[in-house]
Design a protein around this motif. Structure first.
Motif, PDB file in Angstrom:
ATOM      1  N   THR A  18       0.648  -1.192   0.114  1.00  0.00           N
ATOM      2  CA  THR A  18       0.026   0.090   0.206  1.00  0.00           C
ATOM      3  C   THR A  18       0.784   1.159   0.004  1.00  0.00           C
ATOM      4  O   THR A  18       0.160   2.270  -0.329  1.00  0.00           O
ATOM      5  CB  THR A  18      -0.861  -0.118   1.224  1.00  0.00           C
ATOM      6  N   PHE A  19       2.160   1.232   0.422  1.00  0.00           N
ATOM      7  CA  PHE A  19       2.961   2.284   0.275  1.00  0.00           C
ATOM      8  C   PHE A  19       3.880   2.393  -0.979  1.00  0.00           C
ATOM      9  O   PHE A  19       4.836   2.967  -1.048  1.00  0.00           O
ATOM     10  CB  PHE A  19       4.020   2.250   1.759  1.00  0.00           C
ATOM     11  N   GLU A  20       3.634   1.374  -1.657  1.00  0.00           N
ATOM     12  CA  GLU A  20       4.653   1.421  -3.005  1.00  0.00           C
ATOM     13  C   GLU A  20       4.631   2.683  -3.838  1.00  0.00           C
ATOM     14  O   GLU A  20       5.940   2.949  -3.963  1.00  0.00           O
ATOM     15  CB  GLU A  20       4.035   0.576  -3.974  1.00  0.00           C
ATOM     16  N   GLU A  21       3.565   3.433  -4.165  1.00  0.00           N
ATOM     17  CA  GLU A  21       3.624   4.574  -4.841  1.00  0.00           C
ATOM     18  C   GLU A  21       4.058   5.745  -4.052  1.00  0.00           C
ATOM     19  O   GLU A  21       4.761   6.465  -4.738  1.00  0.00           O
ATOM     20  CB  GLU A  21       2.134   4.925  -5.210  1.00  0.00           C
ATOM     21  N   ALA A  22       3.954   5.781  -2.868  1.00  0.00           N
ATOM     22  CA  ALA A  22       4.474   6.907  -1.951  1.00  0.00           C
ATOM     23  C   ALA A  22       5.845   6.771  -1.985  1.00  0.00           C
ATOM     24  O   ALA A  22       6.720   7.848  -2.013  1.00  0.00           O
ATOM     25  CB  ALA A  22       3.774   6.894  -0.563  1.00  0.00           C
ATOM     26  N   PHE A  23       6.400   5.648  -1.925  1.00  0.00           N
ATOM     27  CA  PHE A  23       7.872   5.386  -1.848  1.00  0.00           C
ATOM     28  C   PHE A  23       8.550   5.495  -2.880  1.00  0.00           C
ATOM     29  O   PHE A  23       9.410   6.397  -2.999  1.00  0.00           O
ATOM     30  CB  PHE A  23       8.218   3.763  -1.384  1.00  0.00           C
ATOM     31  N   GLN A  24       7.938   5.168  -4.212  1.00  0.00           N
ATOM     32  CA  GLN A  24       8.580   5.571  -5.526  1.00  0.00           C
ATOM     33  C   GLN A  24       8.691   7.039  -5.667  1.00  0.00           C
ATOM     34  O   GLN A  24       9.662   7.481  -6.201  1.00  0.00           O
ATOM     35  CB  GLN A  24       7.714   4.719  -6.613  1.00  0.00           C
ATOM     36  N   ALA A  25       7.579   7.665  -5.307  1.00  0.00           N
ATOM     37  CA  ALA A  25       7.292   9.213  -5.595  1.00  0.00           C
ATOM     38  C   ALA A  25       8.645   9.904  -4.813  1.00  0.00           C
ATOM     39  O   ALA A  25       9.238  10.797  -5.143  1.00  0.00           O
ATOM     40  CB  ALA A  25       6.117   9.954  -5.175  1.00  0.00           C
ATOM     41  N   ARG A  26       8.962   9.305  -3.482  1.00  0.00           N
ATOM     42  CA  ARG A  26       9.749   9.846  -2.783  1.00  0.00           C
ATOM     43  C   ARG A  26      11.303   9.453  -2.861  1.00  0.00           C
ATOM     44  O   ARG A  26      12.168  10.330  -2.680  1.00  0.00           O
ATOM     45  CB  ARG A  26       9.263   9.603  -1.176  1.00  0.00           C
ATOM     46  N   PHE A  27      11.381   8.320  -3.129  1.00  0.00           N
ATOM     47  CA  PHE A  27      12.769   7.792  -3.566  1.00  0.00           C
ATOM     48  C   PHE A  27      12.768   7.145  -4.982  1.00  0.00           C
ATOM     49  O   PHE A  27      13.078   5.970  -4.988  1.00  0.00           O
ATOM     50  CB  PHE A  27      13.194   6.692  -2.488  1.00  0.00           C
ATOM     51  N   PRO A  28      12.784   7.972  -6.032  1.00  0.00           N
ATOM     52  CA  PRO A  28      12.477   7.365  -7.102  1.00  0.00           C
ATOM     53  C   PRO A  28      13.739   6.604  -7.988  1.00  0.00           C
ATOM     54  O   PRO A  28      13.801   5.942  -8.762  1.00  0.00           O
ATOM     55  CB  PRO A  28      12.580   8.498  -8.107  1.00  0.00           C
ATOM     56  N   GLU A  29      15.119   6.864  -7.197  1.00  0.00           N
ATOM     57  CA  GLU A  29      16.176   6.173  -7.336  1.00  0.00           C
ATOM     58  C   GLU A  29      16.545   4.751  -6.948  1.00  0.00           C
ATOM     59  O   GLU A  29      17.211   3.910  -7.444  1.00  0.00           O
ATOM     60  CB  GLU A  29      17.487   6.773  -6.908  1.00  0.00           C
ATOM     61  N   ALA A  30      15.505   4.165  -6.287  1.00  0.00           N
ATOM     62  CA  ALA A  30      15.316   2.796  -5.861  1.00  0.00           C
ATOM     63  C   ALA A  30      14.444   2.076  -6.653  1.00  0.00           C
ATOM     64  O   ALA A  30      13.674   2.565  -7.313  1.00  0.00           O
ATOM     65  CB  ALA A  30      14.707   2.568  -4.307  1.00  0.00           C
ATOM     66  N   ARG A  31      14.877   0.728  -6.876  1.00  0.00           N
ATOM     67  CA  ARG A  31      13.768   0.021  -7.625  1.00  0.00           C
ATOM     68  C   ARG A  31      13.004  -0.816  -6.593  1.00  0.00           C
ATOM     69  O   ARG A  31      13.393  -1.767  -5.958  1.00  0.00           O
ATOM     70  CB  ARG A  31      14.732  -1.039  -8.425  1.00  0.00           C
ATOM     71  N   MET A  32      11.798  -0.245  -6.726  1.00  0.00           N
ATOM     72  CA  MET A  32      10.712  -1.115  -5.843  1.00  0.00           C
ATOM     73  C   MET A  32      10.112  -2.368  -6.384  1.00  0.00           C
ATOM     74  O   MET A  32       9.807  -2.166  -7.456  1.00  0.00           O
ATOM     75  CB  MET A  32       9.556  -0.209  -5.735  1.00  0.00           C
TER      76      MET A  32
END
Length: 330
Positions: free
Chosen positions: A143-157
């Motif tokens: 449920t936090f996937e999109e929030a994480f990707q928006a905040r840390f786009p350099e990581a590969r989720m």
């Protein structure tokens, strides 16, 4: 309780659990219990001299300190950096950058000197603030996937996975995935026999689950594209049984090529992928609660070819329909 006394504390493997603002203490205490039991099981084995004792510590900021210090330790008085530092889940929303700031430099320094770092669920947001996740494959609760990707786009989720062990960085998905992570650490440092016996005594499944078994498809609906939202609502209402491109384009009032481009931009998925996830979501409900066979479920959700349904279901969920029903049947 102290670590096994057959070896001095300085030779132990230290696993530190970081208590930061909002930390779920149940996870901290649960992991502590797992690790201390595993250490005792290792000490009971006839070949215990082959496995180092485990040292468990809790780290927290205290008044007057500029970095976290040990506030609990099964080998007090022994100096040296921990071998592993784990960031547990957080109660409430993910940690903000200003809350994480006091921990960031310390975590980076520990990592630079050889300490492995791990996170569970929203603990990944604190790990992300360190800047150490660039190019790294990690997971958090879906449920936090999109929030994480928006905040840390350099990581590969990869939120479909429950646990990702990347050596010096290890991440787990949902809040209760701390059981999977701690068993992975026990396996790494004390071996599979101790890990399996720890899981057996505590009646916990050993590692091997995936987050995709549990995640529910939550489509993006707040993208602001009214035409695409109309298509999404229509697909939801009809169970995505008619996914002909011409029909979808008519619902949107768009040309087919324009629909495909705008649909993927708005939802992050192609029309085919989106419809597959809607159908699989309905299939999961039927497999859990109805007596229908897998072939009948395939037909109910819009697949004339049961074999194609099984392939799509297995790819998205990570289990075959039969395996899913066995595990989750109400």
């Amino acid at each position: 309780m102290r670590v096994r006394n057959d070896m001095p504390g300085r030779n132990a493997i230290e696993i530190g659990l970081v208590i930061y603002p909002g930390t779920q203490l149940a996870a901290v205490l649960g992991m502590t219990d797992f690790l201390m039991l595993a250490d005792r099981i290792a000490g009971e084995q006839t070949n215990r001299h082959q496995a180092p004792p485990l040292r468990v510590s809790h780290w927290q900021m205290r008044d007057g300190e500029h970095i976290p210090v040990r506030v609990f330790d099964t080998a007090p008085g022994v100096e040296g950096p921990p071998d592993v530092l784990i960031l547990p889940p957080r109660l409430g929303p993910p940690i903000e950058a200003h809350e994480a700031a006091p921990f960031v430099g310390w975590l980076r320094e520990r990592h630079s000197t050889g300490t492995a770092l791990g996170s569970i669920c929203t603990g990944a947001f604190l790990l992300g603030e360190t800047g150490l996740l660039s190019g790294r494959c990690i997971t958090t609760h879906w449920t936090f996937e999109e929030a994480f990707q928006a905040r840390f786009p350099e990581a590969r989720m990869d939120a479909a996975r429950l646990l990702i062990d990347d050596g010096d960085i290890i991440t787990a998905g949902g809040a209760m995935a701390w059981t999977d992570l701690v068993l992975k650490l026990i396996d790494r440092h004390l071996g599979p026999v101790v890990m399996m016996e720890t899981a057996r005594r505590l009646l916990v499944d050993p590692p091997g689950r995936e987050q995709s078994y549990y995640s529910v498809f939550a489509p993006r609906l707040n993208h602001g594209d009214g035409a695409i939202l109309k298509v999404q609502h229509w697909l939801q209402a009809t169970g995505a049984r008619d996914i002909d491109l011409a029909t979808l384009a008519m619902q949107a009032g768009l040309e087919e090529r324009t629909l495909l481009r705008r649909f993927q931009k708005a939802t992050g998925l192609t029309t085919t992928e989106y419809c597959q996830r809607l159908r699989v979501g309905k299939a999961r409900e039927l497999l859990q609660s109805s007596p229908l066979t897998a072939d009948q479920v395939a037909w109910e959700v819009g697949y004339a070819d049961a074999g194609a349904f099984r392939k799509v279901f297995t790819r998205i969920v990570g289990l075959t329909p039969a395996e899913y029903r066995k595990r989750f049947r109400a």
